[in-house]
Scaffold this motif. Structure first.
Motif, PDB file in Angstrom:
ATOM      1  N   GLN A  64      12.516  78.495  58.140  1.00 15.19           N
ATOM      2  CA  GLN A  64      13.916  78.913  58.103  1.00 15.19           C
ATOM      3  C   GLN A  64      14.520  78.941  59.507  1.00 15.19           C
ATOM      4  N   GLN A  65      13.750  79.401  60.477  1.00 12.77           N
ATOM      5  CA  GLN A  65      14.235  79.487  61.846  1.00 12.77           C
ATOM      6  C   GLN A  65      14.480  78.099  62.441  1.00 12.77           C
ATOM      7  N   MET A  66      13.585  77.153  62.181  1.00 16.44           N
ATOM      8  CA  MET A  66      13.763  75.800  62.695  1.00 16.44           C
ATOM      9  C   MET A  66      14.984  75.122  62.074  1.00 16.44           C
ATOM     10  N   LEU A  67      15.185  75.341  60.782  1.00 15.27           N
ATOM     11  CA  LEU A  67      16.351  74.766  60.112  1.00 15.27           C
ATOM     12  C   LEU A  67      17.640  75.403  60.611  1.00 15.27           C
ATOM     13  N   ARG A  68      17.613  76.713  60.768  1.00 15.40           N
ATOM     14  CA  ARG A  68      18.814  77.439  61.201  1.00 15.40           C
ATOM     15  C   ARG A  68      19.301  76.945  62.553  1.00 15.40           C
ATOM     16  N   HIS A  69      18.368  76.622  63.446  1.00 11.37           N
ATOM     17  CA  HIS A  69      18.738  76.225  64.805  1.00 11.37           C
ATOM     18  C   HIS A  69      18.622  74.719  65.037  1.00 11.37           C
ATOM     19  N   GLN A  70      18.413  73.979  63.969  1.00  8.87           N
ATOM     20  CA  GLN A  70      18.394  72.517  64.017  1.00  8.87           C
ATOM     21  C   GLN A  70      17.448  71.993  65.102  1.00  8.87           C
ATOM     22  N   VAL A  71      16.254  72.557  65.132  1.00 10.43           N
ATOM     23  CA  VAL A  71      15.247  72.131  66.098  1.00 10.43           C
ATOM     24  C   VAL A  71      14.585  70.865  65.577  1.00 10.43           C
ATOM     25  N   ARG A  72      14.717  69.777  66.298  1.00 14.75           N
ATOM     26  CA  ARG A  72      14.198  68.480  65.850  1.00 14.75           C
ATOM     27  C   ARG A  72      12.950  68.040  66.608  1.00 14.75           C
ATOM     28  N   LYS A  73      12.605  68.769  67.654  1.00 15.62           N
ATOM     29  CA  LYS A  73      11.456  68.403  68.483  1.00 15.62           C
ATOM     30  C   LYS A  73      10.784  69.690  68.934  1.00 15.62           C
ATOM     31  N   LEU A  74       9.462  69.718  68.842  1.00 17.15           N
ATOM     32  CA  LEU A  74       8.701  70.897  69.238  1.00 17.15           C
ATOM     33  C   LEU A  74       7.581  70.462  70.172  1.00 17.15           C
ATOM     34  N   ASP A  75       7.606  70.985  71.387  1.00 20.40           N
ATOM     35  CA  ASP A  75       6.624  70.574  72.389  1.00 20.40           C
ATOM     36  C   ASP A  75       5.393  71.466  72.420  1.00 20.40           C
ATOM     37  N   GLY A  76       5.444  72.591  71.733  1.00 23.52           N
ATOM     38  CA  GLY A  76       4.251  73.430  71.682  1.00 23.52           C
ATOM     39  C   GLY A  76       4.565  74.833  71.207  1.00 23.52           C
ATOM     40  N   ILE A  77       3.497  75.532  70.789  1.00 22.32           N
ATOM     41  CA  ILE A  77       3.584  76.915  70.333  1.00 22.32           C
ATOM     42  C   ILE A  77       2.649  77.757  71.189  1.00 22.32           C
ATOM     43  N   LEU A  78       3.173  78.816  71.769  1.00 19.97           N
ATOM     44  CA  LEU A  78       2.373  79.785  72.503  1.00 19.97           C
ATOM     45  C   LEU A  78       2.167  80.995  71.594  1.00 19.97           C
ATOM     46  N   PHE A  79       0.913  81.336  71.329  1.00 23.16           N
ATOM     47  CA  PHE A  79       0.624  82.457  70.446  1.00 23.16           C
ATOM     48  C   PHE A  79       0.299  83.705  71.256  1.00 23.16           C
ATOM     49  N   THR A  80       0.858  84.831  70.818  1.00 19.61           N
ATOM     50  CA  THR A  80       0.554  86.107  71.454  1.00 19.61           C
ATOM     51  C   THR A  80      -0.741  86.692  70.911  1.00 19.61           C
ATOM     52  N   HIS A  81      -0.921  86.609  69.582  1.00 19.34           N
ATOM     53  CA  HIS A  81      -2.137  87.103  68.931  1.00 19.34           C
ATOM     54  C   HIS A  81      -2.146  86.580  67.502  1.00 19.34           C
ATOM     55  N   GLU A  82      -3.139  86.984  66.726  1.00 22.80           N
ATOM     56  CA  GLU A  82      -3.418  86.329  65.456  1.00 22.80           C
ATOM     57  C   GLU A  82      -2.791  86.968  64.227  1.00 22.80           C
ATOM     58  N   HIS A  83      -2.082  88.048  64.358  1.00 24.70           N
ATOM     59  CA  HIS A  83      -1.542  88.720  63.172  1.00 24.70           C
ATOM     60  C   HIS A  83      -0.584  87.810  62.411  1.00 24.70           C
ATOM     61  N   ALA A  84      -0.518  88.018  61.092  1.00 25.13           N
ATOM     62  CA  ALA A  84       0.182  87.082  60.212  1.00 25.13           C
ATOM     63  C   ALA A  84       1.657  86.921  60.548  1.00 25.13           C
ATOM     64  N   ASP A  85       2.314  87.997  60.979  1.00 28.85           N
ATOM     65  CA  ASP A  85       3.744  87.876  61.287  1.00 28.85           C
ATOM     66  C   ASP A  85       3.996  87.035  62.526  1.00 28.85           C
ATOM     67  N   HIS A  86       2.922  86.629  63.217  1.00 30.02           N
ATOM     68  CA  HIS A  86       3.041  85.789  64.412  1.00 30.02           C
ATOM     69  C   HIS A  86       2.426  84.405  64.228  1.00 30.02           C
ATOM     70  N   THR A  87       1.733  84.183  63.101  1.00 33.27           N
ATOM     71  CA  THR A  87       0.991  82.930  62.942  1.00 33.27           C
ATOM     72  C   THR A  87       1.140  82.254  61.579  1.00 33.27           C
ATOM     73  N   ALA A  88       1.630  82.965  60.574  1.00 33.41           N
ATOM     74  CA  ALA A  88       1.537  82.478  59.192  1.00 33.41           C
ATOM     75  C   ALA A  88       2.401  81.261  58.899  1.00 33.41           C
ATOM     76  N   GLY A  89       3.279  80.867  59.814  1.00 34.09           N
ATOM     77  CA  GLY A  89       4.117  79.700  59.585  1.00 34.09           C
ATOM     78  C   GLY A  89       3.568  78.399  60.127  1.00 34.09           C
ATOM     79  N   ILE A  90       2.317  78.408  60.578  1.00 32.61           N
ATOM     80  CA  ILE A  90       1.799  77.223  61.274  1.00 32.61           C
ATOM     81  C   ILE A  90       1.776  75.978  60.390  1.00 32.61           C
ATOM     82  N   ASP A  91       1.634  76.127  59.087  1.00 31.20           N
ATOM     83  CA  ASP A  91       1.643  74.943  58.220  1.00 31.20           C
ATOM     84  C   ASP A  91       2.973  74.203  58.298  1.00 31.20           C
TER      85      ASP A  91
END
Length: 262
Positions: A64-91
């Motif tokens: 939803q966030q990527m669509l809302r902001h029309q992000v068409r290119k992603l150069d990387g994801i920096l993770f803070t930690h493993e909890h689901a509210d920070h990682t569950a969208g990786i698919d």
């Protein structure tokens, strides 16, 4: 849009806690608010400069966030930690993977190990499902800066109760969330930063997050030009009322807020 002298643009993709606001089924007044600033997706920020787009954390609202902001290119994801509210969208990196190839991720070894267990089909090289995304793993270690695009990211180590978490400093911006404690030597890495983003969950003390008073005390230690609070619970109160109570250089972030450092 707030402006500070540096070529970075920050977009708050989500500023809510693990349940988001409104909380499902809640009749709390903040959850029933009509103010868009009181509606918060799970916490994440997009950092953009030149042709680069990096996000910190990838929660269940990522698509939803990527669509809302029309992000068409992603150069990387920096993770803070493993909890689901920070990682569950990786698919949902799949559309980026189909266009770009393996998506770089940056995380502590423990976080990578956790993601391998939960999303084994993303990390496996054997019998890969044709529609599965893939990632390029970059292990983050404290006191070891690493390249993101043509800039450096500096890990900032903190603790979420007893769980180690990483914040990140990129240029004049420092982003820390799910922090309850942090050592002085780590604060020194971000002392006087232009823009500080840090969690402020609620007014009451919490076992694993800064409450409002602790977040304000942390801002005093860091002495940034400006600070933004994120990872906010409905229990903190109505956005507009809390905002009025804060010092002039401290702000309550909200979803879709942009801070242009140029």
């Amino acid at each position: 849009m707030n402006k500070i002298d540096e070529p970075l643009k920050l977009t708050f993709l989500g500023t809510g806690t693990s349940q988001g606001i409104p909380v499902i089924g809640s009749t709390h007044p903040v959850c029933l608010s009509d103010n868009p600033k009181d509606k918060r997706l799970r916490v994440s920020v997009l950092i953009s400069w030149e042709d680069y787009n990096f996000v910190i954390d990838c929660g269940p609202d990522f698509r939803q966030q990527m669509l809302r902001h029309q992000v068409r290119k992603l150069d990387g994801i920096l993770f803070t930690h493993e909890h689901a509210d920070h990682t569950a969208g990786i698919d949902d990196i799949r559309p980026f993977f189909f266009r770009q190839g393996d998506i770089p991720i940056y995380a502590h070894q423990r976080v990578v190990d956790n993601l391998r267990k939960r999303f084994d089909y993303i990390f496996s090289d054997e019998d890969r499902y044709p529609g599965a995304p893939a990632v390029k793993v970059n292990i983050v270690e404290n006191d070891k800066p690493f390249r993101v695009g043509n800039m450096q990211a500096h890990p900032i180590e903190a603790y979420h109760n007893r769980l180690q978490v990483f914040g990140y400093r990129i240029g004049g911006m420092a982003y820390l969330t799910d922090v309850k404690s942090i050592e002085y030597k780590e604060i020194e890495k971000i002392k006087g930063v232009k823009v500080l983003i840090v969690n402020a969950l609620r007014e009451e003390p919490h076992h694993s997050h800064f409450n409002l008073d602790e977040a304000l005390a942390f801002v005093e230690k860091v002495e940034p030009q400006v600070a933004y609070f994120t990872h906010i619970s409905h229990l903190l109160g109505f956005h507009d009322e809390v905002e009025k109570s804060l010092p002039d250089h401290v702000n309550l972030a909200y979803d879709n807020l942009t801070v242009n450092l140029n």
